[in-house]
Design a protein around this motif. Structure first.
Motif, PDB file in Angstrom:
ATOM      1  N   HIS A  32       0.862  -1.192   0.000  1.00  0.00           N
ATOM      2  CA  HIS A  32       0.000   0.000   0.000  1.00  0.00           C
ATOM      3  C   HIS A  32       0.893   1.234   0.000  1.00  0.00           C
ATOM      4  CE1 HIS A  32       0.745   0.527   4.282  1.00  0.00           C
ATOM      5  NE2 HIS A  32       0.015  -0.506   4.650  1.00  0.00           N
ATOM      6  N   PRO A  33       0.311   2.451   0.013  1.00  0.00           N
ATOM      7  CA  PRO A  33       1.156   3.646  -0.107  1.00  0.00           C
ATOM      8  C   PRO A  33       2.004   3.967   1.131  1.00  0.00           C
ATOM      9  CG  PRO A  33      -1.100   4.099  -0.819  1.00  0.00           C
ATOM     10  CD  PRO A  33      -1.117   2.779  -0.135  1.00  0.00           C
ATOM     11  N   GLY A  34       1.811   3.249   2.216  1.00  0.00           N
ATOM     12  CA  GLY A  34       2.631   3.490   3.405  1.00  0.00           C
ATOM     13  C   GLY A  34       1.826   3.950   4.604  1.00  0.00           C
ATOM     14  N   PRO A  35       2.450   3.934   5.792  1.00  0.00           N
ATOM     15  CA  PRO A  35       1.714   4.203   7.026  1.00  0.00           C
ATOM     16  C   PRO A  35       1.358   5.674   7.252  1.00  0.00           C
ATOM     17  CG  PRO A  35       4.003   3.682   7.503  1.00  0.00           C
ATOM     18  CD  PRO A  35       3.821   3.509   6.030  1.00  0.00           C
ATOM     19  N   GLU A  36       1.917   6.571   6.433  1.00  0.00           N
ATOM     20  CA  GLU A  36       1.621   7.989   6.685  1.00  0.00           C
ATOM     21  C   GLU A  36       0.138   8.320   6.507  1.00  0.00           C
ATOM     22  OE1 GLU A  36       4.417   8.103   3.075  1.00  0.00           O
ATOM     23  OE2 GLU A  36       3.522   6.572   4.337  1.00  0.00           O
ATOM     24  N   GLY A  37      -0.556   7.523   5.688  1.00  0.00           N
ATOM     25  CA  GLY A  37      -1.992   7.747   5.508  1.00  0.00           C
ATOM     26  C   GLY A  37      -2.839   7.024   6.550  1.00  0.00           C
ATOM     27  N   TRP A  38      -2.207   6.142   7.315  1.00  0.00           N
ATOM     28  CA  TRP A  38      -2.909   5.272   8.255  1.00  0.00           C
ATOM     29  C   TRP A  38      -2.632   5.663   9.698  1.00  0.00           C
ATOM     30  CZ3 TRP A  38      -5.887   1.137   9.702  1.00  0.00           C
ATOM     31  CH2 TRP A  38      -5.472   0.367  10.789  1.00  0.00           C
ATOM     32  N   SER A  39      -1.358   5.903  10.002  1.00  0.00           N
ATOM     33  CA  SER A  39      -0.943   6.188  11.375  1.00  0.00           C
ATOM     34  C   SER A  39      -1.553   7.488  11.879  1.00  0.00           C
ATOM     35  CB  SER A  39       0.584   6.295  11.435  1.00  0.00           C
ATOM     36  OG  SER A  39       0.993   6.738  12.712  1.00  0.00           O
ATOM     37  N   VAL A  40      -1.864   7.537  13.171  1.00  0.00           N
ATOM     38  CA  VAL A  40      -2.457   8.758  13.747  1.00  0.00           C
ATOM     39  C   VAL A  40      -1.474   9.927  13.687  1.00  0.00           C
ATOM     40  CG1 VAL A  40      -4.135   7.637  15.273  1.00  0.00           C
ATOM     41  CG2 VAL A  40      -1.805   8.018  16.093  1.00  0.00           C
ATOM     42  N   ASP A  41      -0.179   9.627  13.544  1.00  0.00           N
ATOM     43  CA  ASP A  41       0.828  10.696  13.486  1.00  0.00           C
ATOM     44  C   ASP A  41       1.301  11.012  12.064  1.00  0.00           C
ATOM     45  OD1 ASP A  41       0.944  11.213  16.282  1.00  0.00           O
ATOM     46  OD2 ASP A  41       2.100   9.375  16.547  1.00  0.00           O
ATOM     47  N   GLY A  42       0.655  10.394  11.067  1.00  0.00           N
ATOM     48  CA  GLY A  42       0.998  10.686   9.674  1.00  0.00           C
ATOM     49  C   GLY A  42       2.476  10.497   9.389  1.00  0.00           C
TER      50      GLY A  42
END
Length: 340
Positions: free
Chosen positions: A155-165
């Motif tokens: 997927h595009p990475g955790p920056e779109g998922w994590s609460v801290d971007g």
């Protein structure tokens, strides 16, 4: 029976989007405490339940003495917190990867055993309806032996998922230990072991950071696995799939091919060599954009209620972790790594 008193340690995205929601809908559970170094985050999670908020898990374990905990913290702290919880007499559900090293995983298993509590690892891929269906088809024997496979999670990475971007712990190596491989790759090593009912014998890994800026955790990996049965396949994990997530598995077998998660309508497709095609609509695989019930929390609670050892035990989590660790070792040494 009185309710199971559960504490959630770590109040980031996985806790908010999976653990808390799924505990909330389970009739056997009472959420009693939330822990996060950002106390405000713990307080926000605790408020709807009239639960207590803590910044320090050691204080919480002492004061609350929960029956069970979910460990949803950065990877580097999974072991230390899980062991502390087990020693406090709590059953432990830990997010994947269960630990940063094999030694830590062994210590976690030992701590759970010594204190008579359960240790379960949150490998939700096993519970996804398409994977359950795929395993059922494999067991029926219609496809014969699995010869080759590819399993992929990108997927595009955790920056779109994590609460801290972009500021997420996912990108800080001392907290994350590993990137896409710890986030996604370990899900697939667990899936392929379970699906094929087989263990990984040898691993060769190409792992690197090809796109993400200002981080030294891996964002891309392509690994070749040889199973004990002789089947050879690839495992892919990536945070660089900027146009469309992939969470699919294809198995090439003696009598045909099985495609899992490759089609938006028919989640499992079996194409036999005799020309027959079977298509199954069995429900989606969870993605970051489509959250379906993971099955993990219900299984964990069921195990506690019925006093049944979890199928995704610490031992299982350890085997899946070791595949990933071997891939890193292969990348570092340029050699193929054998797993005992």
């Amino acid at each position: 029976m009185s309710k199971i008193r559960v504490a959630v340690i770590g109040c980031g995205a996985i806790a908010q989007r999976r653990h808390i929601i799924e505990y909330q809908t389970n009739e056997h559970v009472e959420l009693v405490a939330f822990v996060d170094p950002v106390l405000e985050r713990a307080e926000q999670c605790a408020a709807p339940f009239g639960a207590k908020a803590y910044a320090d898990y050691t204080v919480m374990l002492k004061e609350i003495k929960p029956d069970a905990v979910s460990v949803c913290t950065p990877n580097a702290t999974h072991a230390i917190i899980s062991i502390a919880a087990a020693e406090a007499g709590a059953h432990v559900l830990v997010e994947k990867p269960m630990a940063s090293t094999d030694k830590e995983a062994a210590q976690m298993i030992e701590a759970a055993k010594k204190n008579g509590v359960m240790l379960m690892v949150g490998h939700n891929q096993r519970f996804m309806p398409p994977h359950v269906k795929a395993k059922e088809i494999l067991k029926s024997g219609v496809l014969g032996k699995v010869l080759s496979f590819r399993t992929s999670f990108g997927h595009p990475g955790p920056e779109g998922w994590s609460v801290d971007g972009k500021e997420s712990w996912f990108f800080r190596k001392e907290e994350a230990i590993m990137g896409a491989m710890g986030d996604l790759g370990v899900h697939k090593s667990d899936l392929i072991r379970w699906l094929l009912d087989d263990e990984v014998a040898d691993v060769a890994g190409f792992i690197g950071t090809v796109s993400k800026q200002d981080t030294d955790v891996d964002d891309s990996a392509n690994c070749i696995l040889r199973m004990k049965s002789g089947a050879i396949g690839s495992l892919v994990a990536s945070w660089t799939y900027y146009k469309g997530e992939d969470n699919s598995t294809v198995l090439w077998c003696e009598n045909g091919v099985m495609k899992i998660g490759t089609d938006p309508e028919d989640q499992v497709i079996v194409e036999l060599r005799n020309g027959n095609v079977e298509r199954y609509k069995v429900g989606a695989i969870a993605t970051n954009t489509v959250q379906v019930t993971s099955g993990v929390i219900d299984e964990f609670v069921h195990c506690i209620v019925t006093n049944t050892p979890p199928s995704i035990s610490g031992e299982e989590g350890r085997k899946s972790l070791n595949v990933i660790l071997a891939a890193f070792e292969s990348q570092a040494t340029g050699k193929m790594i054998s797993l005992n």
